[in-house]
Structures are given as structure tokens and as C-alpha cells.
Design a protein around this motif. Structure first.
Motif, mmCIF file in Angstrom:
data_model
loop_
_atom_site.group_PDB
_atom_site.id
_atom_site.type_symbol
_atom_site.label_atom_id
_atom_site.label_comp_id
_atom_site.label_asym_id
_atom_site.label_seq_id
_atom_site.Cartn_x
_atom_site.Cartn_y
_atom_site.Cartn_z
ATOM 1 N N ASN A 1 66.774 -102.487 105.993
ATOM 2 C CA ASN A 1 67.065 -103.872 105.976
ATOM 3 C C ASN A 1 67.054 -104.253 104.436
ATOM 4 O O ASN A 1 65.904 -104.500 103.842
ATOM 5 N N VAL A 2 67.982 -104.522 103.701
ATOM 6 C CA VAL A 2 68.112 -105.159 102.335
ATOM 7 C C VAL A 2 67.341 -106.340 102.069
ATOM 8 O O VAL A 2 67.143 -106.660 100.948
ATOM 9 N N ALA B 1 55.389 -101.371 103.857
ATOM 10 C CA ALA B 1 54.517 -100.652 104.848
ATOM 11 C C ALA B 1 55.086 -100.741 106.214
ATOM 12 O O ALA B 1 55.931 -101.352 106.542
ATOM 13 N N PRO B 2 54.836 -99.758 107.100
ATOM 14 C CA PRO B 2 53.433 -98.914 107.039
ATOM 15 C C PRO B 2 53.836 -97.449 106.249
ATOM 16 O O PRO B 2 55.055 -97.454 105.985
ATOM 17 N N ASN C 1 64.878 -107.021 103.409
ATOM 18 C CA ASN C 1 63.256 -106.993 103.930
ATOM 19 C C ASN C 1 62.644 -105.685 103.321
ATOM 20 O O ASN C 1 62.183 -104.992 103.896
ATOM 21 N N ASP D 1 62.148 -101.473 107.355
ATOM 22 C CA ASP D 1 62.024 -102.201 108.687
ATOM 23 C C ASP D 1 60.411 -102.496 109.013
ATOM 24 O O ASP D 1 60.363 -103.095 109.903
ATOM 25 N N ASN D 2 59.755 -102.037 108.087
ATOM 26 C CA ASN D 2 58.361 -102.512 108.417
ATOM 27 C C ASN D 2 57.695 -101.858 109.635
ATOM 28 O O ASN D 2 56.754 -102.451 110.412
ATOM 29 N N ARG D 3 58.327 -100.975 110.322
ATOM 30 C CA ARG D 3 57.962 -100.211 111.429
ATOM 31 C C ARG D 3 57.220 -99.000 111.067
ATOM 32 O O ARG D 3 57.722 -98.204 110.285
ATOM 33 N N ALA D 4 56.657 -98.232 112.013
ATOM 34 C CA ALA D 4 56.102 -96.884 111.966
ATOM 35 C C ALA D 4 57.248 -96.060 111.734
ATOM 36 O O ALA D 4 57.668 -95.215 110.981
#
Lengths: 347, 347
Positions: free
Chosen positions: B70-71, B281-282, B73, B77-80
């Protein structure tokens, strides 16, 4: 007996509206009105845009408002029904967000009176964004420093600005910028007689003579401009047809009745806008019809008891294509980060 | 025995690189090179951007490149681990797309030599975009009139321009514009000594004295600029630790070996860039560590056999924050529609 009565009411209503609607059809006002308590400001639009695009507002960080109401793709998702968190499917297709600001009620069943009320719904819908409650949503938003400062700036007189009502106000304000303009039909109505093809002009005539504008009148081909929250509903189908019902299963979803529990609201639906309809396939509340031409034929049969000739059908489709307007050019938001950590925390 | 041998190789490699890397660290060149057969043009960037954002390239119309990269963000995607079609989870976290154009190999395990090759992968990965094959992808793209005309315009000398290689070329070209610039660290290296805080300067010193730059050297803190496809790999963990392994389960994914099937490639990974690391992160290939501070501590222990003091740890985190650059301002693409019909066709 009740059923026949409903049809009569429905048809009477259609008759009443016919004249009123014809007069105002296609006069597009470009700026939707905002509520007194939610004035439009540039900073509020920008905050609303960030929130609209932020998948971190969903439980697993995958779904934003834009996932289903994709403003790069006609304001919807081209799916029969939308997909929310954990791969779950919703029960109805996502209505386009373009020009939603002009509608007098929101959702297929009109269960939200305005955009502010609408914006709160999907966040906590378990099959959409899946957050357990609005407090959890706001706890997450509050953990993003960039959001705290933005809410303070946008709502300077609010002692605790980071709250769900302000979040909804910001998103609604952004949505009031999602207006399409200058469609071929708008150009035609403004006096450019060559903006429509001959087939489209024939379609526009058929639209009125066949009676489509009975319901799809008004500036947005979604009925008259009623007070916010009143909404313009119609029974669908008005003339039930067994063969069509077998194929598309329209009646199993009771529409407005699913909200009100009143038998008189059974299969009543908000009349959707026809603006940009050629770009928002598939069609109907359950998205079962993938083709606009088929949708037009079905509508004439189920709502007006008319069997369209293939010429009528073709011209109506051509006319409906002329209702696609220019999509506003937008900059992409940059979502405020949470430094060093993710607020999604899903393994 | 083999294991000890690998560690020795790994450490020797680290030693060799140490000097080379220190010299070039942080000299950000702003324009990545494009392959000879894929020159950058404005129209190609625009086509690539549309394709990058188009969820209709996935089997059910829900996942675009941007869903995971996600450009808006941080390019991720800030997901594991990411979520693909039908709610399926991938096995590894999505690396940021920002500055990926500078890397000498793509994917965590370096299985694609360049962006062009990378772009083709997720489309047909059953748990990412889920298309059965590239022909099906291109059949769908070919059903969008706006794409046909765009491909013809972008690849004027190609008699059959709507093909998977050109699709990948366009996406890669767009990705070559996704460069972050002017981070506090870049400003510091350009001579603005107040661009870093004292803590960040201390962190920069510690970064070198502790030895982080042994691997995370080069302009992108991802190792030396090697020829495309060669890639810069390291064993992770170099100093396995039972307690950490029990908690985070890093070794179960064999990394490069999962591609090559060579035992010598077991737990070898592409050294990831540290640019914008505070915003992505993560951490680690399995996303098990949600906090940059913890990630820094783990890295020192597992790769350098160093127990950081809390002061070192704090300063390193502060330094890493200085590597977050400015995200390029972009306009949103408008995806070309398919008139009257949806190409997704999912009920």
C-alpha cells in the motif's frame, strides 16, 4: 390482497411523481449541501480522505471504505456482493459512493439518513470491517499521532475531538467531494445537442415514454429530492414474475422490511441513482445481473410490466451510458504512520 | 558441522563487506536505473499505476498489488503476513515497495531478479491474487477497452502489445517512481548537521561500531549494489538462540532453500532495506515482532552475538527513524471501465 394493495400504492405513487420528475431531470447541481453542524473545510476533506483509505480501521487491517467503494473504479467494486474481513461476503452489492452525497437516504434499505450516519455502519459490521465497537475504532485512531493532530486541527472547538462522530463527519465531508460532472447527458441538457448520439436521444425519449423516469427521475435519476432521511422507496418487483424470480432470487431479501419489520415494507428498496450506472455492474441489490442490457429488460418487465422491444432495450442502454460523468482527479492521501510498531497486530 | 561452516562463511562475508559498505552508506541516488528493454516513459508509468491499483487483476476482484504494498501506507500493509483472495494468509510479510527499484533482487528469498519478474508472481499465486495462469490475467485485461488502447500507446512497436511481459514492464516502471527522498539522515549526509538529533547521531555511531552496517550497508542499508539478480543474502539467524527461536519461530521457514532446495541456502534471506523501517512494522520475514526496539535487540543478538545496552538499543531505534523519507505525492489513477458489465463475475 395486501400485495395487490401495495402494487396499487406503488403505481399511484409512480403516477404522481411522473410530472414532477420530468421537469427537474438531469439538472446536476455540482456541490452537495452539508449539514449545518458539519461545514466543509479543506482540512476536513483531507482528514476524511485519509480515514476513507485507511485499512487499519478494520479489525485485521485489510479493509478500508475504499475497498468496496473504490473511487478509482466507479466508486464500487464490480462485485455482486462485497468481501469484508476474513474473506466474508456481504449480502448486497456495494452502491457507488459517487454522488451518494445527493441522495436523501443511504444504504440499499435506507437505514442511514445521511452520509455521517452511514459512515459509522461498516466499521462495526462483523462481515465488513469487523471492529467490535466504535470505542475500539477510536482507540486505534487515537494511537496514530498524525490522526490526533489532524482531528485537533479540523475540530478546533471540540475539547475531545478524536471521537466517532467527528470521524464520521470527516469521512462524510470527503464523500461530498466525490461528485461526477459533465456527463454527455449533462452536456446535452446544457444545450450541446451533439453530446448525445441519435441512439442515445432515442433512448432518452424511450426512458420517458416507457416510464423509467417515473421512479428514476430527479437530478440523479433516483427520484425526487426529499428531505434527508425520508428517502424515496419503491417496491421491487412491482409485478413479480416467476421465471425471473427463479433465475435471480430478488425477493428473498426483504429490503426495507429487514429494518422496520413491517410487512408493508417487504421488498421495498431505495431507488438507486442511474448516474454512472454503466460503470457499476453488476446490477440490483444482490448483484445477480451482470449485464446492463439484461438489467434494463428486467426492470421494464418487473416494474412497469412492459416487454421492451430490442430496439427500445438497445437505445435505453445507450442512453444510460450517457449518464457517466467525469471522475474527479484526486491526489492520494498519505496515511499517518505509527512509528516503530503496527496497530494491526495480527499474526 | 555444516552449520558451523555456514556461520564461518557468513561471518567472513560480513567482514569482507564491512569496509566497502561504510563508504557508500546513505548516498541516495534518486532515480533507479531501468533495463535497456524497458525505458521509463510517462505513459508507461500511468499504465503501470492503473494496473498496480486494479483489483480486477485478482480472481475475485478484491486484491490489487496495492492491497499488500500500500503506497499510501509505507508501501506495505502493517500486517505480519498479508491476506490474499478468499481471506487466505500468506507465509511472509509484504516487503515495502518503496525503493524496491534499487534492490538487486526481489522477494524475501530473492526468487525474482528484478521488478519485472517480481510483478508476475503474485498474480498467479493461489493465496495472493489467485488467477489460474497469465493467459487468464491477460484475457481479463484485454476485455477492458481502455487497457487495450493504453498498451498500444505505451508499446507502439509491439504488434501484440497486450501481453504479460508488457504488463510486468508497466508495473515495474511505475514502481521505479516509488522512491522516498530527503530523509533526516539524507539531509544529515548532505551536510545539514542539525538534521539528526543527538540521540540519532549516537545511534548512527552505534550502527557502525556494533556492526549493523556489515550487512545493512550500501545506499539503501540493504548491502552492496550487486548486479541485478545476484542479490545480497545472509543467514538468519547467524547465531541461533533457543529462547528467541521458541518465541518467534524464525527458522521453520528455510528462506532461499525453499527455492533452491540446496541445504547451504537454509535460512538464507535477502538483506532487507532499512529505509522507512520505522513505518513498516511488524518485522522479519514472518512478521512476528511488532516492535522496532525488540527487532533491533533481536538482530544484534542473532546476527552479531551482541547484547545491546538499553542505551544502544534506544539510540539505534532513534537512528532508524531518521531513515524515513518523504513519500512521493501522487495522483490517483482512474481505472478504465468495462461498460455495462463486470469482468469479475463473482456471485
Amino acid at each position: 390482497m395486501k400485495f395487490i394493495f401495495l402494487i396499487i400504492i406503488s403505481l399511484t405513487f409512480i403516477g404522481c411523481l411522473n410530472k414532477n420528475n420530468s421537469a427537474s431531470v438531469g439538472k446536476m447541481h455540482h456541490k452537495p449541501k452539508a449539514p449545518e453542524n458539519n461545514k466543509i473545510t479543506t482540512e476536513k476533506i483531507e482528514l476524511g480522505k485519509m480515514l476513507f483509505f485507511d485499512p487499519r480501521l478494520s479489525i485485521d487491517g485489510t479493509i478500508s471504505c475504499n475497498s468496496c467503494h473504490n473511487v478509482m473504479n466507479g466508486g464500487s467494486d464490480n462485485r455482486a456482493v462485497s468481501v469484508g474481513v476474513l474473506g466474508q461476503k456481504g449480502g448486497r452489492g456495494a452502491p457507488t459512493v459517487f454522488n451518494a452525497a445527493f441522495l436523501s437516504t443511504q444504504f440499499w434499505d435506507g437505514r442511514a439518513k445521511d452520509l455521517e450516519e452511514q459512515a459509522k455502519g461498516p466499521l462495526t459490521n462483523p462481515i465488513e470491517m469487523g471492529m467490535p465497537d466504535h470505542n475500539t475504532v477510536m482507540a486505534r485512531v487515537s494511537s496514530v499521532p498524525g490522526y490526533i493532530s489532524a482531528f485537533k486541527k479540523v475540530f478546533p472547538n471540540d475539547p475531545n475531538p478524536v471521537n466517532i462522530d467527528n470521524l464520521a463527519k470527516a469521512i462524510a465531508t470527503y464523500e461530498r467531494t466525490l461528485i461526477t460532472t459533465n456527463s454527455p447527458f449533462d452536456q446535452f441538457m446544457a444545450g450541446n445537442k451533439s453530446a448525445l448520439t441519435e441512439l442515445q436521444k432515442k433512448g432518452w425519449d424511450n426512458f420517458k415514454t416507457v416510464g423509467c423516469n417515473s421512479c428514476h427521475g430527479g437530478n440523479h435519476f433516483a427520484g425526487p429530492d426529499l428531505p434527508l432521511g425520508q428517502g424515496f422507496f419503491q417496491k421491487f418487483p412491482a409485478f413479480p414474475n416467476d421465471a425471473i424470480e427463479t433465475k435471480y432470487n430478488f425477493q428473498s431479501d426483504t429490503g426495507l422490511m429487514s429494518q422496520t419489520k413491517n410487512e408493508t415494507d417487504k421488498n421495498m428498496w431505495r431507488v438507486p441513482t442511474l448516474r454512472n450506472i454503466a460503470d457499476t455492474a453488476p446490477y440490483f441489490h444482490n448483484g445477480k445481473v451482470n449485464n446492463l442490457s439484461e438489467a434494463v429488460k428486467i426492470m421494464a418487465k418487473l416494474q412497469l410490466n412492459v416487454d421492451l422491444t430490442s430496439e427500445q432495450q438497445e437505445s435505453l442502454v445507450a442512453f444510460l451510458q450517457s449518464l457517466s460523468g467525469s471522475i474527479p482527479q484526486q491526489t492520494m492521501p498519505t496515511l499517518p504512520p505509527t512509528k516503530n510498531t503496527s496497530i494491526v497486530k495480527v499474526n
